[in-house]
Design an enzyme around this catalytic site. Sequence first.
Site, PDB file in Angstrom:
ATOM      1  N   ASN A 141      -0.458   3.773   1.314  1.00 38.24           N
ATOM      2  CA  ASN A 141      -1.274   4.560   2.307  1.00 38.24           C
ATOM      3  C   ASN A 141      -0.692   4.564   3.807  1.00 38.24           C
ATOM      4  O   ASN A 141      -0.808   3.606   4.254  1.00 38.24           O
ATOM      5  CB  ASN A 141      -2.738   4.082   2.285  1.00 38.24           C
ATOM      6  CG  ASN A 141      -3.582   4.737   3.233  1.00 38.24           C
ATOM      7  OD1 ASN A 141      -3.325   5.014   4.425  1.00 38.24           O
ATOM      8  ND2 ASN A 141      -5.092   4.905   2.649  1.00 38.24           N
ATOM      9  N   ASP A 150      -7.935  -4.906   0.043  1.00 38.35           N
ATOM     10  CA  ASP A 150      -8.678  -4.173  -0.834  1.00 38.35           C
ATOM     11  C   ASP A 150     -10.167  -3.983  -0.120  1.00 38.35           C
ATOM     12  O   ASP A 150     -10.696  -4.917   0.534  1.00 38.35           O
ATOM     13  CB  ASP A 150      -9.133  -4.983  -2.262  1.00 38.35           C
ATOM     14  CG  ASP A 150      -9.743  -3.749  -3.514  1.00 38.35           C
ATOM     15  OD1 ASP A 150      -9.221  -2.846  -3.616  1.00 38.35           O
ATOM     16  OD2 ASP A 150     -10.742  -4.106  -3.818  1.00 38.35           O
ATOM     17  N   THR A 203       0.892  -1.192   0.187  1.00 36.40           N
ATOM     18  CA  THR A 203      -0.266   0.158   0.059  1.00 36.40           C
ATOM     19  C   THR A 203       0.936   1.143   0.197  1.00 36.40           C
ATOM     20  O   THR A 203       2.131   1.263   0.575  1.00 36.40           O
ATOM     21  CB  THR A 203      -0.806   0.012   1.274  1.00 36.40           C
ATOM     22  OG1 THR A 203      -1.823   1.055   0.909  1.00 36.40           O
ATOM     23  CG2 THR A 203      -0.166   0.231   2.426  1.00 36.40           C
ATOM     24  N   ARG A 232     -11.525  -3.650   8.195  1.00 33.35           N
ATOM     25  CA  ARG A 232     -10.045  -3.741   7.908  1.00 33.35           C
ATOM     26  C   ARG A 232      -9.215  -4.234   9.043  1.00 33.35           C
ATOM     27  O   ARG A 232      -8.494  -5.346   9.090  1.00 33.35           O
ATOM     28  CB  ARG A 232      -9.515  -2.404   7.468  1.00 33.35           C
ATOM     29  CG  ARG A 232      -7.979  -2.327   7.066  1.00 33.35           C
ATOM     30  CD  ARG A 232      -7.384  -1.182   6.482  1.00 33.35           C
ATOM     31  NE  ARG A 232      -8.304  -0.735   5.157  1.00 33.35           N
ATOM     32  CZ  ARG A 232      -9.394   0.185   5.315  1.00 33.35           C
ATOM     33  NH1 ARG A 232      -9.378   0.825   6.252  1.00 33.35           N
ATOM     34  NH2 ARG A 232     -10.124   0.558   4.315  1.00 33.35           N
ATOM     35  N   GLY A 255      -1.709   5.640   6.752  1.00 37.23           N
ATOM     36  CA  GLY A 255      -2.830   5.306   7.732  1.00 37.23           C
ATOM     37  C   GLY A 255      -2.907   3.821   7.858  1.00 37.23           C
ATOM     38  O   GLY A 255      -2.913   3.140   8.961  1.00 37.23           O
ATOM     39  N   TYR A 265     -16.469   7.232   2.815  1.00 33.33           N
ATOM     40  CA  TYR A 265     -17.689   7.331   3.210  1.00 33.33           C
ATOM     41  C   TYR A 265     -17.965   7.267   4.556  1.00 33.33           C
ATOM     42  O   TYR A 265     -19.382   7.200   4.964  1.00 33.33           O
ATOM     43  CB  TYR A 265     -18.383   5.739   2.197  1.00 33.33           C
ATOM     44  CG  TYR A 265     -18.262   5.919   0.851  1.00 33.33           C
ATOM     45  CD1 TYR A 265     -18.685   6.876   0.317  1.00 33.33           C
ATOM     46  CD2 TYR A 265     -17.207   5.341   0.321  1.00 33.33           C
ATOM     47  CE1 TYR A 265     -18.627   6.842  -1.468  1.00 33.33           C
ATOM     48  CE2 TYR A 265     -16.965   5.301  -0.940  1.00 33.33           C
ATOM     49  CZ  TYR A 265     -17.456   6.168  -1.702  1.00 33.33           C
ATOM     50  OH  TYR A 265     -17.091   5.894  -3.002  1.00 33.33           O
ATOM     51  N   LYS A 315     -12.770   2.787  16.065  1.00 35.92           N
ATOM     52  CA  LYS A 315     -13.059   2.141  14.609  1.00 35.92           C
ATOM     53  C   LYS A 315     -12.359   0.980  14.289  1.00 35.92           C
ATOM     54  O   LYS A 315     -12.973  -0.319  13.614  1.00 35.92           O
ATOM     55  CB  LYS A 315     -12.907   3.057  13.539  1.00 35.92           C
ATOM     56  CG  LYS A 315     -13.310   2.812  12.252  1.00 35.92           C
ATOM     57  CD  LYS A 315     -13.139   3.966  11.224  1.00 35.92           C
ATOM     58  CE  LYS A 315     -13.247   3.194   9.785  1.00 35.92           C
ATOM     59  NZ  LYS A 315     -12.751   3.827   8.694  1.00 35.92           N
TER      60      LYS A 315
END
Length: 193
Positions: free
Chosen positions: A10, A70, A8, A181, A12, A154, A175
Amino acid sequence: MKKIIFATGNEGKMREIREILSDLDAEVLSMKEAGVEADIVENGKTFEENAQIKAKTVCALTGEIVLADDSGLEIDYLNGEPGVYSARYMGDAPYSEKNAELVRRLEGVPDGQRTARFVCAVAAAFPDGRVKTVRAAMEGRIGYEEKGKNGFGYDPIFFLPEYGCTSAELSMEEKNKISHRGKALRAIREELK
Ligand code: IMP
């Protein structure tokens, strides 16, 4: 020490995976840290296929154990849209517009039919050719307007009935405990032991 690459870009996601795999005796590297540059076409029809494509491609390039994920949002009333196209839905439009459009498409739809879920598939590709894939989901409903400033994408329209708030109103720690995830990463961790 064993090396594991998480495919990834990303940051985060990197923080989350490092935290979840922290008790494994392994060095967890991002693609950048592993010196891998790959422009991978995610043309799978399912979350699992896309995760496998990414993990297998980077494993073939590096010869190391590679994880890839994904994820996306499935809205039942829209026959599972945006699904695997979640990142590409409405192109480069900001999420405030994407969220407003999804809420508009559900105008007049009662609570019971606003069910949706975030889904995450994580694949682990091993240098010996084995591939393990897991999937997890977080169930909720599409709200009536954006609420909350945490999270991303979202999250502000994803209402969690048991918590009485959206996933954008939860802290990152809260979360991660219940998210698609977080659950999928904890499940794949069992395959790496
Ligand atoms: P990818 O898995 O990085 O390709 O991202 C898929 C897309 O799904 C993201 O760009 C978001 O639009 C959406 N998505 C996935 N997980 C979440 C989440 O936890 N919150 C909000 N949106 C999400």
